[in-house]
Write an enzyme that holds these catalytic residues in place. Structure first.
Site, PDB file in Angstrom:
ATOM      1  N   CYS A 102      75.821  42.416  54.670  1.00  0.00           N
ATOM      2  CA  CYS A 102      75.029  41.203  54.433  1.00  0.00           C
ATOM      3  C   CYS A 102      75.911  40.049  53.969  1.00  0.00           C
ATOM      4  O   CYS A 102      75.714  38.901  54.388  1.00  0.00           O
ATOM      5  CB  CYS A 102      73.943  41.490  53.409  1.00  0.00           C
ATOM      6  SG  CYS A 102      72.821  40.099  53.117  1.00  0.00           S
ATOM      7  N   CYS A 198      68.491  44.956  47.410  1.00  0.00           N
ATOM      8  CA  CYS A 198      67.613  43.789  47.326  1.00  0.00           C
ATOM      9  C   CYS A 198      66.337  43.935  48.133  1.00  0.00           C
ATOM     10  O   CYS A 198      65.331  43.321  47.818  1.00  0.00           O
ATOM     11  CB  CYS A 198      68.366  42.533  47.778  1.00  0.00           C
ATOM     12  SG  CYS A 198      68.612  42.414  49.557  1.00  0.00           S
TER      13      CYS A 198
END
Length: 357
Positions: A102, A198
């Site tokens: 990410c 997350c």
């Protein structure tokens, strides 16, 4: 003329203080928040990263510091480049580290593009890491607070991203960061640190969240201990090498996952901790910070964010991979996880663990 900088604001204390320090330094600060929430409330309402307080905290920080701010919708890119590949890894019996992907493929890529578009000189984040700019290029180093160092997650960043980055809190202790935030009246000063992936949904493992998101079929199977079936499970994607908790298998002594067969769904268990030790392992998709492998084969390797870096040497492996030989056997070397290489506090690069030998 003020230096124009972009600050990634997550709603946490670290990025808030990074922005505050840039304001104090006389920069023209543009706050940017990436929205990575799923558009379906069935996911976003339960997402651990989708705290209702995050955007409210960002708004308070922006008002208090008097800076401009914008949101960028990033879920489509996040899903395509991070979540879906990670789901496929779990279904293949591996345990990916989506944060490393990410950072390169979503967060820092978007921020670097925006910096070029707006003519910003630098991109600032609240990561606990440090950068030095040397003749050969930008060199990434560990943050000074060993309990918070986040350089491990940044190993995939290239010179394009590193050349624009700055980590204002990288040389600070966490307690000092909170003190600065409290002194400025920022609502983030006492906000707890995030502890989970997350995108994780509360009450389930990350592999199951991703399986549901991507509509993939679970592979149920057996728990196998020394050749005999000792239980059954609902999906091999829910387990990882070294796992002990959550197995619900009664063997009289603690059992650990030592291998996962994605084809049959069998999860093999062992009660002897020695069975988790590996004397070498293979790494693929190596990424080196300066674009080329470092000179010399001796360095330290870290195979999890919270693990200790240990001395090792690297050798050429089969099919273009690297063979990593630690000075002492390592426990629960997990395919899919990141192996990150250091010399002292300098991050050399890293790769993805393919298999333990």
């Amino acid at each position: 003329m003020k230096e124009k900088v972009i600050v990634a604001l997550s709603g946490g204390v670290d990025s808030s203080v990074a922005a505050a320090l840039a304001v104090q330094a006389g920069c023209e600060v543009i706050g940017v928040t990436l929205r990575l929430k799923h558009p379906d409330p069935a996911f976003s309402s339960a997402q651990l990263c989708a705290s209702r307080n995050d955007e409210a905290a960002v708004e308070q920080v922006v008002r208090t510091l008097g800076i401009t701010h914008r949101y960028i919708e990033g879920f489509g890119r996040f899903r395509e480049r991070v979540l879906e590949p990670s789901a496929r890894e779990y279904m293949a019996g591996r345990t990916p580290n989506p944060c490393c992907d990410c950072n390169l493929l979503v967060k820092f890529g978007i921020l670097a593009d925006l910096a070029e578009e707006l003519g910003a000189a630098r991109v600032l984040t609240g990561h606990y890491a440090k950068l030095s700019h040397e003749t050969a290029g930008a060199v990434l180093r560990r943050g000074d607070d060993p309990r918070k160092d986040q350089s491990y997650f940044l190993y995939r960043l290239t010179q394009r991203e590193l050349g624009k980055l700055s980590f204002p809190v990288g040389a600070m202790e966490k307690s000092e960061v909170r003190r600065i935030a409290a002194g400025l009246g920022l609502v983030t000063s006492q906000k707890p640190d995030s502890q989970d992936a997350c995108f994780q949904v509360g009450g389930e493992c990350f592999g199951e969240t991703l399986r549901r998101l991507c509509g993939l079929a679970a592979k149920p199977g057996r728990f196998v201990y020394r050749g005999r079936t000792v239980g059954r499970h609902a999906g091999a994607h829910a387990f990882t090498i070294g796992q002990r908790k959550g197995l619900n298998v009664a063997l009289g002594v603690p059992a650990y996952v030592v291998s996962i067969d994605p084809e049959s769904g069998d999860v093999r268990l062992e009660t002897d901790p020695e069975a988790l030790l590996s004397r070498s392992f293979t790494v693929r998709r190596a990424a080196w910070q300066l674009g080329v492998p470092p000179e010399g084969d001796e360095m330290e390797v870290q195979i999890r964010y919270r693990s200790r870096a240990v001395p090792c040497r690297i050798e050429p492996g089969a099919d273009g991979g690297l063979r990593v030989v630690p000075a002492d056997p390592l426990r629960a070397v997990t395919p899919g996880q990141a192996a990150v290489f250091y010399r002292g506090d300098v991050l050399l690069g890293g790769g993805v663990i393919d298999h333990a030998d």
